[in-house]
Design an enzyme around this catalytic site. Structure first.
Site, PDB file in Angstrom:
ATOM      1  N   GLU A 206     -10.625  -2.601  -4.994  1.00 25.12           N
ATOM      2  CA  GLU A 206      -9.940  -1.636  -4.130  1.00 25.12           C
ATOM      3  C   GLU A 206      -8.618  -1.206  -4.751  1.00 25.12           C
ATOM      4  O   GLU A 206      -8.243  -0.032  -4.703  1.00 25.12           O
ATOM      5  CB  GLU A 206      -9.701  -2.243  -2.750  1.00 25.12           C
ATOM      6  CG  GLU A 206      -9.075  -1.254  -1.773  1.00 25.12           C
ATOM      7  CD  GLU A 206      -8.818  -1.857  -0.405  1.00 25.12           C
ATOM      8  OE1 GLU A 206      -8.367  -1.122   0.478  1.00 25.12           O
ATOM      9  OE2 GLU A 206      -9.057  -3.069  -0.238  1.00 25.12           O
TER      10      GLU A 206
ATOM     11  N   GLU B 148      -1.176  -8.523   4.274  1.00 26.03           N
ATOM     12  CA  GLU B 148      -2.587  -8.616   4.626  1.00 26.03           C
ATOM     13  C   GLU B 148      -3.094 -10.001   4.249  1.00 26.03           C
ATOM     14  O   GLU B 148      -2.880 -10.474   3.130  1.00 26.03           O
ATOM     15  CB  GLU B 148      -3.404  -7.544   3.908  1.00 26.03           C
ATOM     16  CG  GLU B 148      -2.981  -6.125   4.264  1.00 26.03           C
ATOM     17  CD  GLU B 148      -3.797  -5.082   3.536  1.00 26.03           C
ATOM     18  OE1 GLU B 148      -4.897  -5.416   3.040  1.00 26.03           O
ATOM     19  OE2 GLU B 148      -3.338  -3.924   3.470  1.00 26.03           O
TER      20      GLU B 148
ATOM     21  N   ASP C  52     -13.653   5.141 -12.214  1.00 24.49           N
ATOM     22  CA  ASP C  52     -14.104   6.523 -12.067  1.00 24.49           C
ATOM     23  C   ASP C  52     -13.073   7.446 -12.709  1.00 24.49           C
ATOM     24  O   ASP C  52     -12.329   8.158 -12.035  1.00 24.49           O
ATOM     25  CB  ASP C  52     -14.294   6.854 -10.586  1.00 24.49           C
ATOM     26  CG  ASP C  52     -14.941   8.215 -10.395  1.00 24.49           C
ATOM     27  OD1 ASP C  52     -15.765   8.600 -11.250  1.00 24.49           O
ATOM     28  OD2 ASP C  52     -14.617   8.897  -9.410  1.00 24.49           O
TER      29      ASP C  52
ATOM     30  N   CYS D 150     -15.781  -1.440  -2.112  1.00 27.13           N
ATOM     31  CA  CYS D 150     -15.184  -2.592  -2.791  1.00 27.13           C
ATOM     32  C   CYS D 150     -16.203  -3.699  -3.029  1.00 27.13           C
ATOM     33  O   CYS D 150     -16.006  -4.563  -3.879  1.00 27.13           O
ATOM     34  CB  CYS D 150     -14.021  -3.141  -1.980  1.00 27.13           C
ATOM     35  SG  CYS D 150     -12.689  -1.937  -1.792  1.00 27.13           S
TER      36      CYS D 150
ATOM     37  N   ARG E  14       0.826  -1.214   0.000  1.00 26.35           N
ATOM     38  CA  ARG E  14       0.000   0.000   0.000  1.00 26.35           C
ATOM     39  C   ARG E  14       0.859   1.262   0.000  1.00 26.35           C
ATOM     40  O   ARG E  14       0.462   2.290  -0.552  1.00 26.35           O
ATOM     41  CB  ARG E  14      -0.927   0.005   1.215  1.00 26.35           C
ATOM     42  CG  ARG E  14      -2.051  -1.020   1.132  1.00 26.35           C
ATOM     43  CD  ARG E  14      -2.991  -0.896   2.308  1.00 26.35           C
ATOM     44  NE  ARG E  14      -4.037  -1.915   2.269  1.00 26.35           N
ATOM     45  CZ  ARG E  14      -5.216  -1.758   1.651  1.00 26.35           C
ATOM     46  NH1 ARG E  14      -5.474  -0.638   1.020  1.00 26.35           N
ATOM     47  NH2 ARG E  14      -6.102  -2.737   1.663  1.00 26.35           N
TER      48      ARG E  14
ATOM     49  N   HIS F 169     -19.147   0.236   1.888  1.00 28.40           N
ATOM     50  CA  HIS F 169     -17.989  -0.589   1.537  1.00 28.40           C
ATOM     51  C   HIS F 169     -17.938  -0.611   0.001  1.00 28.40           C
ATOM     52  O   HIS F 169     -18.557  -1.461  -0.638  1.00 28.40           O
ATOM     53  CB  HIS F 169     -18.135  -2.002   2.089  1.00 28.40           C
ATOM     54  CG  HIS F 169     -18.233  -2.049   3.588  1.00 28.40           C
ATOM     55  ND1 HIS F 169     -17.135  -1.935   4.413  1.00 28.40           N
ATOM     56  CD2 HIS F 169     -19.309  -2.183   4.411  1.00 28.40           C
ATOM     57  CE1 HIS F 169     -17.515  -1.999   5.681  1.00 28.40           C
ATOM     58  NE2 HIS F 169     -18.828  -2.146   5.703  1.00 28.40           N
TER      59      HIS F 169
END
Length: 794
Positions: A481, A470, A538, A762, A441, A760
């Site tokens: 995500e 993760e 987007d 995602c 990340r 949420h």
């Protein structure tokens, strides 16, 4: 990945130009499939269509005004056809005027395409025909004298309705439609003027409209007399090229509302076949005349043609039509005529009707991949495929073709990887079937760029994302995500790759020069991966971007060939920099002395990292003043510089990134607007459809909170509805498959009702506390969706 263009594209022809080859000059279409001798089939085909069959007596006619009647209702037509057959048998003359002669169309196989939607390396404009295509104009025969006006006709109709005596009206219709000459005599503005230009068809459109509007309200014998006359016109013998009067008659007959009735489809099919068989020069006139038809009637003709194709593919009553094997030319002929109207629609800005009005959703239910493979294998040869005319295929169907084509390429790549593993005696790993992306990340962009660059050969495999450190499997949420976070970071103004223009609400490529444009390639690859993995991004690019992305639609093998360069206009600049475009528009319309008042040269200035740099728009441009005479050239060069030349390296990297994932012949089927919808989704919202497809967790759709929610949302303004969609899904646009493809879910939140809703993104999930009343729910929902930062990720 680089693809060679199909035979048609390589030759500069679109996949819409060669419908005639499927039919052959006179051979029935079934001949190719049966593999029999073409000459023998040609003779049988001539016998098969020597006559137009009578209108079936048992067919209902509600749509066209012809009602179901007794068995002898169409006995007049049977006698008429029988008489024709007897004359033919008696004379044995194949050139008899009563024979239905289908003109040879072999001589138009290599003509420029009519279908304007398919992009190609050498686009041939319909407005400029080579000299050799301009057929000699035969002398116009003298027309009978007809003096009836619109008012005279309307008076006759009123008298007939009041008295019940339809003789005058019957005589008018039976005479007018008895031949092409009579049609021109009645509806031509001036019988003595040739009207040989594309600008004016010479048709009295008002009179045509009045006559057709009245036709369906006349008795059955009047309507039958019109169809009988049309048969007479179609049965006449043609000698040499068609006259402009013939073309006028075709243009008028296409508007006949009777052809909405399936009982007239045999006649309609022969009319369409004759029009499809015209030369390209004649099509040129029909296209330009068609664009003058009113919007409502233009739409009616298009709908009639689409209905004809749909009912031939899936007839409600198969017994109404001849067996498909005997009329395989019906659908190709109708599609070619529809291509003429699509070409006419494309010549108008704004178009007469939306390009989506040419979609035939019935085609979503046929074997699309067979159509696609036929087109791939045979190009624009004799074998017909709807892919030759992509304007008729819906965006949903095109998405299916693209994804299945990509899947087949993926399977091929995975199979090759498996073979390589086995040949090296290595143990196969299931992970080899996926594009596995592992990122941190804290280094999202650099890690993503490294992964996609290193695994370039696997880009067509199914995407799976893992965030380092993760736990968890990617079931779709992590992938979305990753897309959302990556796009959010790359398009941030501080990153410097793209410039956001507030006036147009869109991003455009930064013109700053740099040493490495690999990150632009990453954005292109992201867009390609989004299309393949059904993720809606987007992204706010102007339409011009997608036009450039399809220039050319197939990556050229020669890497020295320029890519991403397309013809741009001031309208394209308006969509990105409206203020600058307005200034250039003012320059074009300025009535004073441009050179003295503006004192400009063919030179532009741009700021790059605080330094002003100048660029010449043409050699020695800094020494060439802009004048009243050359200002158009200046504006065009300026627009071309801004949208093409100044960002060439950035856009070329972006282009190659996109095509590294989406390289496919299927891109030849797409319009720029359709590429945008595949990447970003559709801007048209249907919240009622979202309500029908929503899933619930902890709630039932009958619960009072859910009822309050939908009452509030359906009453929202469009702006608030978009904010809600953006809050819950990360985008305010809808996937190609519609609201149902969102898999939207509303879950019950156990949080206090004083809390705001939580999303949420995602998983396209909205967590909604059980608010006490509708007012409180509306207040909390508006606050939540109006104040969410970025994508509202959690």
């Amino acid at each position: 990945m680089s693809l060679q263009s199909p035979p048609a594209a390589a030759a500069g022809l679109s996949p819409g130009a060669e419908l005639e080859q499927e039919q052959g000059s006179a051979a029935p279409p079934a001949a190719e499939e049966d593999g029999e001798d073409e000459e023998e089939e040609e003779e049988e085909g001539e016998k098969e269509r020597d006559k137009l069959p009578p209108i079936p007596a048992a067919c209902g006619a509600a749509a066209g005004g012809l009602e179901r009647g007794a068995k002898n209702q169409f006995s007049t037509f049977s006698n008429f056809i029988t008489t024709i057959n007897q004359k033919k048998e008696g004379t044995g003359n194949r050139n008899s005027p009563t024979q239905l002669v289908i003109p040879s169309i072999k001589n138009v196989r290599d003509l420029p395409p009519i279908c304007l939607d398919v992009r190609q390396k050498q686009r041939i404009s319909i407005d400029t025909l080579p000299q050799e295509l301009k057929a000699p104009v035969p002398p116009e025969p003298s027309l009978p004298i007809r003096t009836k006006t619109v008012k005279d006709f309307q008076d006759d109709m009123e008298k007939a309705k009041s008295s019940g005596d339809w003789k005058a009206v019957h005589d008018f219709y039976s005479t007018t439609f008895d031949s092409f000459l009579e049609i021109n005599a009645a509806f031509k503005k001036d019988a003595n003027s040739p009207f040989n230009t594309t600008e004016d068809s010479g048709i009295n459109a008002k009179f045509v409209n009045v006559v057709y509007d009245a036709l369906l309200n006349t008795p059955q014998d009047v309507q039958k007399s019109v169809l009988k006359g049309i048969i007479n016109g179609l049965l006449q013998e043609w000698k040499g090229p068609r006259t402009k009067d013939d073309l006028r008659a075709y243009c008028i007959l296409l508007q006949n509302p009777q052809f909405s009735n399936t009982s007239t489809y045999v006649i309609y099919a022969h009319l369409l076949r004759q029009i499809a068989a015209l030369t390209e020069a004649d099509h040129h006139f029909l296209v330009h005349w068609s664009k003058k038809i009113s919007q409502r009637r233009f739409k009616q003709i298009v709908d009639r043609l689409l209905q004809f194709i749909s009912l031939r593919l899936f007839p409600a009553k198969p017994e109404e039509f001849p067996p498909m094997v005997k009329c395989t030319w019906w659908i190709p002929s109708a599609t070619k005529v529809l291509a003429l109207f699509n070409a006419a629609n494309s010549l108008i800005s704004p178009p007469i009707i939306s390009y989506t009005d040419f979609y035939n959703s019935t085609l979503d239910h046929i074997d699309l991949m067979e159509e696609y493979h036929n087109w791939q294998c045979y190009g624009n040869s004799h074998r017909f495929s709807f892919c030759q005319h992509p304007f008729i295929i819906s965006i949903a169907a095109k998405k299916v073709i693209i994804q299945r084509d990509s899947e087949q390429q993926m399977i091929s790549i995975a199979r090759q990887s498996l073979v390589d593993k086995v040949s090296r005696r290595q143990k196969p790993d299931m992970n080899m079937l996926f594009l596995n992306v592992k990122v941190r990340r804290t280094h999202l962009v650099s890690d993503s760029l490294d992964e996609l660059t290193r695994k370039r050969a696997d880009l067509k495999k199914k995407l799976k994302v893992t965030f380092v450190g993760e736990a968890g499997l990617d079931m779709g949420g992590l992938t979305k995500e990753w897309f959302l976070l990556l796009i959010r970071q790359i398009f941030h103004p501080d990153y410097g790759m793209f410039t956001y223009h507030k006036d147009s609400h869109c991003h455009w490529f930064s013109s700053f020069k740099c040493d490495n444009y690999s990150e632009f390639r990453l954005v292109g690859a992201l867009m390609g991966l989004a299309v393949y993995n059904s993720i809606t991004l987007d992204i706010r690019f102007p339409p011009c971007c997608y036009k450039k992305l399809l220039s050319p639609p197939i990556v050229p093998c020669d890497h020295n060939t320029l890519v991403g360069i397309c013809d741009v206009t001031l309208d394209d600049l308006f969509q990105i920099m409206p203020e600058l475009a307005h200034g250039l528009s003012e320059l074009l319309s300025y009535e004073g002395n441009v050179e003295e008042d503006f004192y400009s040269t063919f030179q532009v200035f741009q700021e790059e990292f605080g330094v002003i740099k100048s660029y010449n728009l043409k050699p020695n441009g800094d020494k060439i003043p802009v004048t009243n005479q050359n200002r158009k050239e200046y504006v065009q060069l300026y627009v071309d510089f801004l949208l093409n030349k100044s960002i060439y390296k950035q856009f070329a990297a972006f282009y190659y990134g996109f095509h590294s994932v989406c390289a496919s012949y299927a891109l030849l089927l797409l319009r720029p607007e359709e590429v945008e919808i595949l990447v970003c989704g559709s801007p048209e919202l249907d919240m009622s459809a979202l309500q029908r497809s929503t899933q619930y967790e902890g709630y039932q759709k009958t619960d009072v909170t859910i009822r309050y929610f939908w009452d509030v949302v359906l009453g929202f303004s469009l702006d608030l509805q978009k904010k809600l969609l953006h809050f819950a899904t990360g985008s305010d646009r809808v996937p190609v498959g519609g609201m149902a493809d969102l898999n939207f879910k509303i879950s019950k939140s156990e949080a206090s009702t004083s809390w705001l809703p939580v999303a949420h993104t995602c998983f396209n999930q909205l967590c909604l506390p059980p608010y006490k009343n509708k007012k409180e729910l509306k207040q909390k929902l508006i606050i939540g969706i109006s104040n969410a930062e970025g994508f509202g990720l959690e």
